[in-house]
Design a protein around this motif. Sequence first.
Motif, PDB file in Angstrom:
ATOM      1  N   PRO A 122      14.052  -0.624  11.952  1.00 60.22           N
ATOM      2  CA  PRO A 122      13.665  -1.980  11.551  1.00 60.22           C
ATOM      3  C   PRO A 122      13.720  -2.940  12.736  1.00 60.22           C
ATOM      4  O   PRO A 122      14.503  -2.733  13.658  1.00 60.22           O
ATOM      5  CB  PRO A 122      14.690  -2.364  10.489  1.00 60.22           C
ATOM      6  CG  PRO A 122      15.766  -1.352  10.532  1.00 60.22           C
ATOM      7  CD  PRO A 122      15.290  -0.182  11.333  1.00 60.22           C
ATOM      8  N   ASP A 176       8.931   1.243   4.168  1.00 57.42           N
ATOM      9  CA  ASP A 176       9.660   0.534   5.224  1.00 57.42           C
ATOM     10  C   ASP A 176       8.945   0.713   6.559  1.00 57.42           C
ATOM     11  O   ASP A 176       8.727  -0.250   7.286  1.00 57.42           O
ATOM     12  CB  ASP A 176      11.089   1.060   5.343  1.00 57.42           C
ATOM     13  CG  ASP A 176      11.982   0.648   4.186  1.00 57.42           C
ATOM     14  OD1 ASP A 176      11.703  -0.385   3.551  1.00 57.42           O
ATOM     15  OD2 ASP A 176      12.958   1.373   3.915  1.00 57.42           O
ATOM     16  N   ALA A 188      16.317  -1.467   6.293  1.00 56.33           N
ATOM     17  CA  ALA A 188      15.622  -0.541   5.403  1.00 56.33           C
ATOM     18  C   ALA A 188      15.905  -0.932   3.964  1.00 56.33           C
ATOM     19  O   ALA A 188      16.936  -1.530   3.659  1.00 56.33           O
ATOM     20  CB  ALA A 188      16.093   0.890   5.665  1.00 56.33           C
ATOM     21  N   SER A 189      14.998  -0.588   3.093  1.00 58.32           N
ATOM     22  CA  SER A 189      15.183  -0.864   1.671  1.00 58.32           C
ATOM     23  C   SER A 189      16.292  -0.005   1.114  1.00 58.32           C
ATOM     24  O   SER A 189      16.403   1.165   1.433  1.00 58.32           O
ATOM     25  CB  SER A 189      13.901  -0.559   0.881  1.00 58.32           C
ATOM     26  OG  SER A 189      12.860  -1.373   1.325  1.00 58.32           O
TER      27      SER A 189
END
Length: 127
Positions: free
Chosen positions: A62, A39, A68-69
């Motif tokens: 982000p 990320d 975020a994943s």
Amino acid sequence: MLVGGCGGERTRPEAAGYVVQPGDTLYAISWRHGLDYRDVARWNGIGADYRIAVGQHLSLTPPAGGRASAPPAAVPGASAAATAPATPAPHFTWPADGAPSGTVAMSSGGIGLRIAGTAGSPVRAAA
């Protein structure tokens, strides 16, 4: 003799950014801030080599509209064998002859392990 490690506490980022210090890796920075290195690489336009430079400013949040994943969701009915790695885990070995003699704080924020030994003794890769 000093062997560096990846220890230390993981924390959420308190600030939106981080300036890369000598000895830092993208993985270690991300881990210390409770983030996934992929990320952080994506948010900062870092390529697949994950190379960073001392003095480089990294965003630890982000971009607007990004996120975020999430961890991959479990697939119902998937067997453990289907998710096992294709290659066996590496065998780790003690990196130097000698007993541990304490820890030391690393400039990167991690914790190193001090190993008693003699000057000139070989230091091996752990895996």
